[in-house]
Write an enzyme that holds these catalytic residues in place. Structure first.
Site, short mmCIF file in Angstrom:
data_model
loop_
_atom_site.label_atom_id
_atom_site.label_comp_id
_atom_site.label_asym_id
_atom_site.label_seq_id
_atom_site.Cartn_x
_atom_site.Cartn_y
_atom_site.Cartn_z
N CYS A 1 -5.51 5.94 -4.02
CA CYS A 1 -4.58 4.21 -4.19
C CYS A 1 -3.62 4.42 -4.52
O CYS A 1 -2.22 4.90 -5.64
CB CYS A 1 -5.23 3.39 -4.92
SG CYS A 1 -3.87 2.47 -4.87
N CYS B 1 1.38 -1.08 -0.18
CA CYS B 1 -0.26 0.25 -0.24
C CYS B 1 1.06 1.22 -0.65
O CYS B 1 1.59 1.76 0.95
CB CYS B 1 -0.90 -0.11 1.12
SG CYS B 1 -1.75 1.40 0.98
#
Length: 292
Positions: free
Chosen positions: A230, A87
């Site tokens: 993201c 991430c």
């Protein structure tokens, strides 16, 4: 009931519940993670970051074998409790937490290595907060198509692997981007084996200004849904648009997401081309929560 301490943080609106577990004593089930991340019955977040020493869990052994200085491992879980490889926003928030908690130091010009399931990721300070080297990327083979609510026909996508899987889809206009309904999961054919984060992108006008490429993006994250940002998806989007734009396209990009703007830079390394992501990381508040 067990009471645990937590911190809430975010990177351009991509938000996380952060739980410190240095000795790896906390074994959270998928259901427990999902409850903590639930926006109505829990704290609310796109995912959970467990802060654990690399030598305290099996996945951390690979990180230490790659870099003996990767003391800390980012155990990242999606909002539904499933484990994720990486991430990009989470790594920056994770680094911010380590520094603010006094668990690590990061002097100007130095690097903080962090273990992840996708390998060690090096974090440095940047003008906007932190920069993370996402490592070597890879274009996927195949020609997937993506169907989503709000667009009339299936669109071709480009698969990009950044340790976690992405499929980037080009749209024709700002209007198409705004019309997307990402409350439902887009349908990919053929279905990717590991699932994928799906990014929808439109270029800004002009595409390149002062040597920097500029695009807008929305994303549906696997195991979460639509998120305001993201990090790895931002990098995948910049890589895909550079591929479509041709050999004269720049290696520096600004990607606008609903939660803000992130910077992407492609650069050569000994093992091939790497991609770096720069942006802010914010810790919002701390508290305790009862965990069933």
């Amino acid at each position: 009931m067990t009471e645990i301490a937590f911190t809430k943080g975010h990177g351009t609106g991509n938000d996380f519940v952060i739980v410190a577990d240095p000795e790896g004593e906390l074994d959270l089930s998928d259901d427990q993670v999902a409850i903590l991340c639930d926006r109505r019955f829990g704290i609310g977040a796109d995912g959970l970051l467990r802060v654990v020493r690399s030598d305290r869990l099996p996945e951390g052994a690979a990180a230490l074998a790659e870099d003996e200085h990767a003391e800390w491992f980012m155990d990242y879980r999606n909002a539904d409790g499933s484990k994720a490889e990486m991430c990009g926003n989470g790594v920056r928030v994770f680094a911010k937490y380590l520094l603010d908690a006094g668990l690590a130091t990061l002097a100007p010009g130095s690097t903080l290595p962090i273990g992840t399931r996708a390998g060690v990721r090096d974090v440095t300070r940047s003008e906007t907060g932190f920069q993370v080297d996402l490592g070597r990327w890879r274009a996927e083979s195949g020609e997937p198509t993506v169907r989503a609510r709000g667009i009339d026909v299936a669109r071709p996508g480009l698969g990009i692997d950044l340790g976690n899987p992405h499929i980037v889809v080009a749209l024709a206009s700002e209007e198409e981007l705004e019309a997307l309904d990402l409350s439902a999961r887009p349908i990919v054919e053929p279905a990717p084996e590991r699932g994928a984060n799906i990014e929808f992108v439109v270029p800004q006008e002009p595409l390149v200004k002062d040597g920097i490429g500029r695009v807008r993006m929305r994303v549906f994250e696997r195991g979460v849904g639509e998120t305001l940002s993201c990090g790895t998806g931002v990098a995948a989007t910049a890589l895909a648009v550079r591929e479509w734009a041709g050999p004269t396209a720049p290696s520096h990009w600004r990607v606008e997401v609903p939660g803000g703007t992130l910077a992407v830079r492609m650069f050569p390394a000994e093992d091939g081309e790497h991609v770096a992501l720069s942006g802010p990381a914010t810790l919002v508040y701390t508290g305790t929560v009862a965990l069933a």
